[in-house]
Design an enzyme around this catalytic site. Sequence first.
Site, short mmCIF file in Angstrom:
data_model
loop_
_atom_site.label_atom_id
_atom_site.label_comp_id
_atom_site.label_asym_id
_atom_site.label_seq_id
_atom_site.Cartn_x
_atom_site.Cartn_y
_atom_site.Cartn_z
N TYR A 61 -3.09 2.08 -4.96
CA TYR A 61 -1.94 2.98 -4.92
C TYR A 61 -0.63 2.19 -4.79
O TYR A 61 0.43 2.67 -5.17
CB TYR A 61 -2.03 3.92 -3.72
CG TYR A 61 -3.00 5.07 -3.85
CD1 TYR A 61 -3.85 5.22 -4.94
CD2 TYR A 61 -3.07 6.04 -2.84
CE1 TYR A 61 -4.74 6.28 -5.03
CE2 TYR A 61 -3.94 7.12 -2.93
CZ TYR A 61 -4.77 7.24 -4.02
OH TYR A 61 -5.64 8.30 -4.10
N GLY A 62 -0.73 1.00 -4.19
CA GLY A 62 0.47 0.21 -3.86
C GLY A 62 1.48 0.06 -4.98
O GLY A 62 2.68 0.26 -4.77
N CYS B 163 -0.71 -2.38 5.92
CA CYS B 163 -1.59 -2.11 4.79
C CYS B 163 -3.02 -2.21 5.31
O CYS B 163 -3.33 -3.09 6.12
CB CYS B 163 -1.36 -3.14 3.68
SG CYS B 163 -2.57 -3.04 2.34
N THR B 164 -3.86 -1.30 4.82
CA THR B 164 -5.25 -1.24 5.29
C THR B 164 -5.98 -2.58 5.18
O THR B 164 -6.86 -2.87 5.97
CB THR B 164 -6.02 -0.22 4.44
OG1 THR B 164 -5.74 -0.48 3.05
CG2 THR B 164 -5.64 1.20 4.79
N CYS C 266 -4.18 5.49 4.53
CA CYS C 266 -3.55 4.61 3.55
C CYS C 266 -2.05 4.52 3.84
O CYS C 266 -1.36 5.55 3.87
CB CYS C 266 -3.78 5.18 2.15
SG CYS C 266 -2.99 4.25 0.85
N ASN C 267 -1.55 3.33 4.03
CA ASN C 267 -0.12 3.17 4.32
C ASN C 267 0.74 3.67 3.17
O ASN C 267 1.76 4.31 3.38
CB ASN C 267 0.21 1.70 4.58
CG ASN C 267 -0.23 1.24 5.94
OD1 ASN C 267 0.54 1.20 6.88
ND2 ASN C 267 -1.52 0.92 6.07
N THR C 268 0.32 3.36 1.94
CA THR C 268 1.14 3.74 0.79
C THR C 268 1.21 5.26 0.67
O THR C 268 2.28 5.83 0.44
CB THR C 268 0.56 3.13 -0.51
OG1 THR C 268 0.34 1.73 -0.30
CG2 THR C 268 1.49 3.33 -1.67
N1 DGL Z 1 -4.67 1.35 1.06
C1 DGL Z 1 -3.44 0.76 0.59
C2 DGL Z 1 -2.41 0.72 1.72
O1 DGL Z 1 -2.74 0.74 2.89
C3 DGL Z 1 -3.68 -0.63 0.04
C4 DGL Z 1 -4.46 -0.66 -1.26
C5 DGL Z 1 -3.72 0.01 -2.40
O2 DGL Z 1 -2.69 -0.51 -2.87
O3 DGL Z 1 -4.17 1.07 -2.80
O4 DGL Z 1 -1.26 0.67 1.44
#
Ligand code: DGL
Length: 284
Positions: free
Chosen positions: A59-60, A201-202, A90-92
């Site tokens: 997702y980033g 970020c995870t 998910c942070n994003t």
């Molecule tokens: N899970 C995403 C995050 O924590 C990192 C992986 C992604 O880019 O999807 O931002």
Amino acid sequence: MSAVEEPVGSRRSEGRSEGRGPIGVFDSGVGGLTVLRSLIDLLPHESFVYFGDTARTPYGPKPADEVVKFSMEIADLLFERGVKLLVDACNTSTAVALDALRERVDVPIVGVIEPGMRAAISATRTGRVGVIGTVGTIGSGAYQRAAREIAPEVELVCAACPGFVEFVEAGELDSEQVHILAERLLAPVVAAQVDTLVLGCTHYPLLARTIADVVGPDVVLVSSADETAFTVHRRLHDEQLAAAPLAASSARHDFLTSGDVAWFAELGGRFLGPEVETVQAWRW
Ligand code: DGL
């Protein structure tokens, strides 16, 4: 399955209000299992259903509106499975979709940004805090907004770290290449002499050794996973949603992935541990 346009609204089943449903946890892929690890450890009586959107990860680098759409689709499917609380691991996604998710589903929703920021603010002694995350997370300004709301006096330095996620998924956690990349990407936080660094970020907790080598042993590394678990614990109690302690032996954990099941199970074992037994396929 396509996104439902209308908010799901106030659909709250009796089971949920009595604390019987599972807790839903989702991420763009396997990374959110680092958050699930902390949740299972802190809340052994609870059942969890985890969704990893591995078919559409990462997702980033994706535009915010796409990440919002994906996140809402996942929230809908977890709601349909009767979750009583939803964790956006998910942070994003938390960075861009949390408000939209709160509008859409009528269960408490916990994201990972505010808990991580609160932990960093309690840890800092100098008031200089760094945050690293994906391009989407850092570009959204969500950590910057959280810091302004919680402690406007804190000096925040943010750096996007494209490439870290790919290294982690390839199992390269402390190779020379990842070290070289870390030195380049972390240069702004090193130059700012932060004393606390949020791993926003995870995937980054798995790179903690390399990151610590680069920023130095005196910098406190904050992973949102534990703080998010504490927040979930508090919400469950405040909203009388906690499972009865007797339920410990009957706690079960279900895993769904939109991508390759075998890949999820293999990588999932690395991120979470033995709990990843059977994984169900989900097709969008
Ligand atoms: N899970 C995403 C995050 O924590 C990192 C992986 C992604 O880019 O999807 O931002």
